[in-house]
Design a protein around this motif. Sequence first.
Motif, PDB file in Angstrom:
ATOM      1  N   ALA A 123      20.431  28.959  41.065  1.00  0.00           N
ATOM      2  CA  ALA A 123      19.548  28.412  40.034  1.00  0.00           C
ATOM      3  C   ALA A 123      20.196  28.581  38.666  1.00  0.00           C
ATOM      4  CB  ALA A 123      18.203  29.118  40.062  1.00  0.00           C
ATOM      5  N   ASN A 211      11.738  27.833  44.188  1.00  0.00           N
ATOM      6  CA  ASN A 211      13.183  27.865  43.974  1.00  0.00           C
ATOM      7  C   ASN A 211      13.949  28.094  45.268  1.00  0.00           C
ATOM      8  OD1 ASN A 211      13.590  27.632  40.948  1.00  0.00           O
ATOM      9  ND2 ASN A 211      12.051  29.230  41.062  1.00  0.00           N
ATOM     10  N   SER A 356      10.402  25.737  36.914  1.00  0.00           N
ATOM     11  CA  SER A 356      11.695  25.202  37.336  1.00  0.00           C
ATOM     12  C   SER A 356      11.702  23.691  37.243  1.00  0.00           C
ATOM     13  CB  SER A 356      11.996  25.604  38.787  1.00  0.00           C
ATOM     14  OG  SER A 356      11.989  27.005  38.932  1.00  0.00           O
TER      15      SER A 356
END
Length: 365
Positions: A123, A211, A356
């Motif tokens: 990420a 995620n 996100s």
Amino acid sequence: MDPRFSLVLISLVLAFTALFDPSSGDDSEELLIRQVVGDGDALLNPHHHFSLFKRRFGKSYSSQEEHDYRFEVFKANLHRAKRHQALDPTATHGVTKFSDLTPSEFRKKFLGIRSRLHFPADANKAPILPTNNLPTDFDWRDQGAVTPVKNQGSCGSCWSFSATGALEGANFLATGKLVSLSEQQLVDCDHECDPEEPGSCDSGCNGGLMNSAFEYILKTGGVMREEEYPYTGTDGETCKFDKSKIAASVANFSVISLNEDQIAANLVKNGPLAVAINAVFMQTYIGRVSCPYICSRRLDHGVLLVGYGSAGYAPVRLKEKPYWIIKNSWGENWGENGYYKICRGRNVCGVDSMVSTVAAVQTSS
């Protein structure tokens, strides 16, 4: 008498009359159930409201013992909704389809964020974007980038709906087409784990993390259409992923900072965002802008941030409040047709803590 006071008094009388007029049929029942915490008789006459609740949401129970138990839970939730109304006066709280569930049952069946704040190694941190020319109000629904509200059922798979919702929006930006993606693929096939935290794997109806879902999609190649891998809301099914039928793929995903202007900028530029939130006030939520005085930031529910508004009217606080627009996964018969509004500005209920953005692979098709 001040004419303004007279006007307010007349409005209140008319509203009260419409609310309790027996000649208004099913509409009055709808209003009754939606305004139960504002009705002084509600807590004194719970049998009546339980009957309305059962009819409104098609509730039935397997035995008289179960019925009586659910009635006791319902009464406790009337009091809980009243407490929530006092703590969150800018929203409307009352009877929802979850009013016969204890808080622990509600958490187990309808939430599902794994309680950790560690992000996968892949990420990236989202770059800082300019914020000086952001629109005052913005909603991706107006752009056709959001699929209809879905229903996760009594499965703690909210994380999969949040992840696919973000990818649906990103894929729309990349291809110009809105495709509904398969949450069930993630429930069946995504077992992505955090190597630094044992036991923190995506686990279908037992919870997961958006995620980690993006990480799985990145590794496996993509997600199928919902129509080709339909949602069942059940655990333990054999993974039926067919790589030849991929409808959307992840190019990359990034974690956005806690800064609310950056969250708004990323929302406008990159599409709907995957967000985690504390859902304690959502069990009794009916509508308007939720802005509780006190709310834990322990994240337990995955949702989709689709827009924001500049002025959610808050009569108790006598001023306009900006808010986020959240797409939920509990069906259209919850909240504001399946949506939740929560105020912006101070990370209420942890809404800014785990946000996100995902980018889809651009294709020529």
